[in-house]
Design a protein around this motif. Structure first.
Motif, PDB file in Angstrom:
ATOM      1  N   HIS A   1      13.458 -10.769   7.295  1.00  0.00           N
ATOM      2  CA  HIS A   1      13.295 -11.978   6.490  1.00  0.00           C
ATOM      3  C   HIS A   1      12.206 -11.847   5.428  1.00  0.00           C
ATOM      4  O   HIS A   1      12.246 -12.556   4.421  1.00  0.00           O
ATOM      5  CB  HIS A   1      12.945 -13.162   7.399  1.00  0.00           C
ATOM      6  CG  HIS A   1      13.926 -13.410   8.492  1.00  0.00           C
ATOM      7  ND1 HIS A   1      15.038 -14.221   8.328  1.00  0.00           N
ATOM      8  CD2 HIS A   1      13.969 -12.954   9.775  1.00  0.00           C
ATOM      9  CE1 HIS A   1      15.714 -14.253   9.461  1.00  0.00           C
ATOM     10  NE2 HIS A   1      15.097 -13.503  10.358  1.00  0.00           N
ATOM     11  N   PHE A   2      11.220 -10.963   5.662  1.00  0.00           N
ATOM     12  CA  PHE A   2      10.069 -10.878   4.779  1.00  0.00           C
ATOM     13  C   PHE A   2       9.768  -9.418   4.442  1.00  0.00           C
ATOM     14  O   PHE A   2      10.125  -8.505   5.197  1.00  0.00           O
ATOM     15  CB  PHE A   2       8.828 -11.505   5.426  1.00  0.00           C
ATOM     16  CG  PHE A   2       9.018 -12.932   5.873  1.00  0.00           C
ATOM     17  CD1 PHE A   2       8.887 -13.976   4.971  1.00  0.00           C
ATOM     18  CD2 PHE A   2       9.332 -13.224   7.193  1.00  0.00           C
ATOM     19  CE1 PHE A   2       9.065 -15.295   5.379  1.00  0.00           C
ATOM     20  CE2 PHE A   2       9.514 -14.538   7.615  1.00  0.00           C
ATOM     21  CZ  PHE A   2       9.382 -15.570   6.702  1.00  0.00           C
ATOM     22  N   SER A   3       9.079  -9.219   3.302  1.00  0.00           N
ATOM     23  CA  SER A   3       8.628  -7.882   2.933  1.00  0.00           C
ATOM     24  C   SER A   3       7.406  -7.505   3.771  1.00  0.00           C
ATOM     25  O   SER A   3       6.772  -8.376   4.393  1.00  0.00           O
ATOM     26  CB  SER A   3       8.263  -7.834   1.450  1.00  0.00           C
ATOM     27  OG  SER A   3       7.104  -8.618   1.190  1.00  0.00           O
TER      28      SER A   3
ATOM     29  N   GLY B   1      -8.650  -0.578   5.356  1.00  0.00           N
ATOM     30  CA  GLY B   1      -7.874  -1.086   6.478  1.00  0.00           C
ATOM     31  C   GLY B   1      -6.646  -1.859   6.040  1.00  0.00           C
ATOM     32  O   GLY B   1      -5.598  -1.797   6.692  1.00  0.00           O
ATOM     33  N   TYR B   2      -6.764  -2.578   4.920  1.00  0.00           N
ATOM     34  CA  TYR B   2      -5.617  -3.348   4.430  1.00  0.00           C
ATOM     35  C   TYR B   2      -4.484  -2.424   3.991  1.00  0.00           C
ATOM     36  O   TYR B   2      -3.312  -2.664   4.334  1.00  0.00           O
ATOM     37  CB  TYR B   2      -6.048  -4.238   3.266  1.00  0.00           C
ATOM     38  CG  TYR B   2      -4.888  -4.935   2.591  1.00  0.00           C
ATOM     39  CD1 TYR B   2      -4.108  -5.852   3.282  1.00  0.00           C
ATOM     40  CD2 TYR B   2      -4.559  -4.662   1.267  1.00  0.00           C
ATOM     41  CE1 TYR B   2      -3.034  -6.485   2.673  1.00  0.00           C
ATOM     42  CE2 TYR B   2      -3.488  -5.287   0.655  1.00  0.00           C
ATOM     43  CZ  TYR B   2      -2.733  -6.195   1.359  1.00  0.00           C
ATOM     44  OH  TYR B   2      -1.669  -6.813   0.756  1.00  0.00           O
ATOM     45  N   VAL B   3      -4.809  -1.388   3.244  1.00  0.00           N
ATOM     46  CA  VAL B   3      -3.780  -0.431   2.814  1.00  0.00           C
ATOM     47  C   VAL B   3      -3.150   0.241   4.030  1.00  0.00           C
ATOM     48  O   VAL B   3      -1.925   0.444   4.088  1.00  0.00           O
ATOM     49  CB  VAL B   3      -4.376   0.615   1.851  1.00  0.00           C
ATOM     50  CG1 VAL B   3      -3.315   1.641   1.459  1.00  0.00           C
ATOM     51  CG2 VAL B   3      -4.924  -0.060   0.600  1.00  0.00           C
ATOM     52  N   SER B   4      -3.972   0.570   5.029  1.00  0.00           N
ATOM     53  CA  SER B   4      -3.453   1.158   6.261  1.00  0.00           C
ATOM     54  C   SER B   4      -2.480   0.211   6.953  1.00  0.00           C
ATOM     55  O   SER B   4      -1.422   0.629   7.437  1.00  0.00           O
ATOM     56  CB  SER B   4      -4.613   1.497   7.203  1.00  0.00           C
ATOM     57  OG  SER B   4      -4.140   1.895   8.471  1.00  0.00           O
ATOM     58  N   LEU B   5      -2.833  -1.068   6.983  1.00  0.00           N
ATOM     59  CA  LEU B   5      -1.976  -2.063   7.631  1.00  0.00           C
ATOM     60  C   LEU B   5      -0.649  -2.217   6.898  1.00  0.00           C
ATOM     61  O   LEU B   5       0.415  -2.326   7.523  1.00  0.00           O
ATOM     62  CB  LEU B   5      -2.707  -3.401   7.683  1.00  0.00           C
ATOM     63  CG  LEU B   5      -2.233  -4.430   8.714  1.00  0.00           C
ATOM     64  CD1 LEU B   5      -2.292  -3.856  10.120  1.00  0.00           C
ATOM     65  CD2 LEU B   5      -3.090  -5.686   8.621  1.00  0.00           C
ATOM     66  N   LEU B   6      -0.694  -2.207   5.574  1.00  0.00           N
ATOM     67  CA  LEU B   6       0.538  -2.283   4.782  1.00  0.00           C
ATOM     68  C   LEU B   6       1.482  -1.135   5.136  1.00  0.00           C
ATOM     69  O   LEU B   6       2.680  -1.335   5.359  1.00  0.00           O
ATOM     70  CB  LEU B   6       0.205  -2.224   3.293  1.00  0.00           C
ATOM     71  CG  LEU B   6      -0.137  -3.519   2.554  1.00  0.00           C
ATOM     72  CD1 LEU B   6      -0.500  -3.196   1.108  1.00  0.00           C
ATOM     73  CD2 LEU B   6       1.025  -4.501   2.609  1.00  0.00           C
ATOM     74  N   MET B   7       0.929   0.075   5.172  1.00  0.00           N
ATOM     75  CA  MET B   7       1.754   1.253   5.452  1.00  0.00           C
ATOM     76  C   MET B   7       2.262   1.232   6.880  1.00  0.00           C
ATOM     77  O   MET B   7       3.397   1.645   7.153  1.00  0.00           O
ATOM     78  CB  MET B   7       0.947   2.519   5.172  1.00  0.00           C
ATOM     79  CG  MET B   7       0.593   2.696   3.710  1.00  0.00           C
ATOM     80  SD  MET B   7      -0.336   4.217   3.419  1.00  0.00           S
ATOM     81  CE  MET B   7      -0.432   4.189   1.617  1.00  0.00           C
ATOM     82  N   SER B   8       1.423   0.752   7.801  1.00  0.00           N
ATOM     83  CA  SER B   8       1.841   0.673   9.202  1.00  0.00           C
ATOM     84  C   SER B   8       3.010  -0.294   9.375  1.00  0.00           C
ATOM     85  O   SER B   8       3.988   0.014  10.068  1.00  0.00           O
ATOM     86  CB  SER B   8       0.653   0.220  10.060  1.00  0.00           C
ATOM     87  OG  SER B   8       1.054  -0.010  11.385  1.00  0.00           O
ATOM     88  N   PHE B   9       2.928  -1.466   8.741  1.00  0.00           N
ATOM     89  CA  PHE B   9       4.014  -2.437   8.844  1.00  0.00           C
ATOM     90  C   PHE B   9       5.294  -1.906   8.211  1.00  0.00           C
ATOM     91  O   PHE B   9       6.396  -2.164   8.701  1.00  0.00           O
ATOM     92  CB  PHE B   9       3.601  -3.753   8.180  1.00  0.00           C
ATOM     93  CG  PHE B   9       2.811  -4.666   9.083  1.00  0.00           C
ATOM     94  CD1 PHE B   9       1.951  -4.142  10.040  1.00  0.00           C
ATOM     95  CD2 PHE B   9       2.911  -6.043   8.983  1.00  0.00           C
ATOM     96  CE1 PHE B   9       1.212  -4.965  10.874  1.00  0.00           C
ATOM     97  CE2 PHE B   9       2.184  -6.883   9.816  1.00  0.00           C
ATOM     98  CZ  PHE B   9       1.340  -6.335  10.759  1.00  0.00           C
ATOM     99  N   TYR B  10       5.153  -1.167   7.114  1.00  0.00           N
ATOM    100  CA  TYR B  10       6.334  -0.575   6.470  1.00  0.00           C
ATOM    101  C   TYR B  10       6.990   0.435   7.428  1.00  0.00           C
ATOM    102  O   TYR B  10       8.225   0.462   7.573  1.00  0.00           O
ATOM    103  CB  TYR B  10       5.934   0.115   5.168  1.00  0.00           C
ATOM    104  CG  TYR B  10       7.108   0.689   4.412  1.00  0.00           C
ATOM    105  CD1 TYR B  10       7.806  -0.084   3.489  1.00  0.00           C
ATOM    106  CD2 TYR B  10       7.541   2.000   4.630  1.00  0.00           C
ATOM    107  CE1 TYR B  10       8.899   0.439   2.802  1.00  0.00           C
ATOM    108  CE2 TYR B  10       8.626   2.517   3.953  1.00  0.00           C
ATOM    109  CZ  TYR B  10       9.297   1.739   3.035  1.00  0.00           C
ATOM    110  OH  TYR B  10      10.382   2.252   2.370  1.00  0.00           O
ATOM    111  N   ALA B  11       6.167   1.261   8.081  1.00  0.00           N
ATOM    112  CA  ALA B  11       6.707   2.252   9.006  1.00  0.00           C
ATOM    113  C   ALA B  11       7.399   1.579  10.188  1.00  0.00           C
ATOM    114  O   ALA B  11       8.482   1.999  10.617  1.00  0.00           O
ATOM    115  CB  ALA B  11       5.585   3.168   9.499  1.00  0.00           C
ATOM    116  N   ILE B  12       6.789   0.512  10.717  1.00  0.00           N
ATOM    117  CA  ILE B  12       7.396  -0.209  11.845  1.00  0.00           C
ATOM    118  C   ILE B  12       8.755  -0.783  11.463  1.00  0.00           C
ATOM    119  O   ILE B  12       9.698  -0.773  12.255  1.00  0.00           O
ATOM    120  CB  ILE B  12       6.457  -1.332  12.320  1.00  0.00           C
ATOM    121  CG1 ILE B  12       5.214  -0.737  12.989  1.00  0.00           C
ATOM    122  CG2 ILE B  12       7.167  -2.265  13.294  1.00  0.00           C
ATOM    123  CD1 ILE B  12       4.157  -1.754  13.339  1.00  0.00           C
TER     124      ILE B  12
END
Length: 270
Positions: free
Chosen positions: A21-23, A65-76
């Motif tokens: 539903h979301f990016s 940490g924010y950039v890391s979180l973005l990439m982590s959510f994309y991978a998930i």
């Protein structure tokens, strides 16, 4: 830490469901906004001081940490849950490596063996990914682990300076929320409805509870034990991936995940 690992695995499940539903940018924004409001509200209730002389460290940690979180959510969102979680948990391995490169620390032979095993595990885990259509997601997961390890250097420095744990978590959530808001100016917002709002609440609530439980574990427990138990997130993610999405892991993938987990445990024994 067992509670934290459970909630982190559940957060990954909410992220994977919410990705329909979301990016990834939106999911990170709502996740950090809910965390910032919850922690900020609790701090106001306790009449805590928000002022800090360590704002520079908070900014550096927050951005990385924010950039890391973005990439982590994309991978998930694009990989099997267990694989994405394992790539994120390469952070202790990269933390040990960065401690040598940036801080000139000396690692014992056990930690060096852990690094070698970890990188072998990464190569084995990513080998089928890099030859398929989701190689970019695998790369994002690995970079997420690297950046998370880098951000933990700043967290460690903040701890050495005597910064309160709640401020470390709060400023990370606040900076990430502001960063997400800026990025969302460049994207299209998806409507939040009664049908998908529970996913956003799930992401935010599980992430906040996981971070609070993890902070508590490191504060009152043995740090080495807590660090080793954190890898239960990979186990729980594997179980959720199999039960909810029917993920099937090959023998090579299981071996690779095992090598990365052992690597993190050895690297944590510095």
């Amino acid at each position: 830490m067992v509670v934290a690992a459970t909630f982190f695995a559940l957060m990954g499940s909410f992220v994977k469901l919410g990705a329909q539903h979301f990016s990834s940018t939106e999911l990170v924004f709502w996740r950090t906004l809910i965390g910032a409001l919850a922690l900020g509200g609790a701090a106001l209730w306790r009449r805590e001081r928000f002022a800090t002389p360590l704002l520079r460290y908070h900014l550096q940690r927050g951005v990385i940490g924010y950039v890391s979180l973005l990439m982590s959510f994309y991978a998930i969102a694009h990989l099997p849950l267990a694989m994405a979680s394992t790539l994120t948990y390469t952070s202790p391995m990269f933390l040990a490596l960065l401690s040598v490169v940036l801080l000139r620390e000396k690692l014992p032979a056990r930690a060096m063996l852990g690094l070698a095993l970890g990188f072998a595990g990464v190569v084995l885990l990513l080998r089928p990914t890099l030859s398929g259509d989701v190689w970019f997601a695998g790369l994002m997961g690995l970079v997420s682990g690297f950046l998370a390890g880098w951000s933990y250097l700043h967290v460690r420095e903040l701890g050495r300076q005597g910064e309160a744990e709640w401020r470390v978590v709060f400023y990370f959530a606040l900076i990430s929320t502001i960063g997400g808001l800026l990025l969302m100016c460049l994207e299209r917002w998806h409507a939040v409805t009664w049908d998908n709002a529970w996913l956003l609440l799930g992401v935010g609530a599980t992430a906040t509870l996981a971070q609070l439980a993890m902070t508590r574990a490191y504060k009152v427990g043995r740090k080495l034990t807590a660090a080793n138990l954190s890898y239960l997130t990979v186990v729980f993610s594997s179980l959720l991936g199999a039960l909810v999405w029917g993920d099937v892991l090959t023998v090579d993938s299981l071996l690779a995940m095992g090598l990365i987990v052992v690597s993190g445990m050895l690297a944590s024994r510095r």
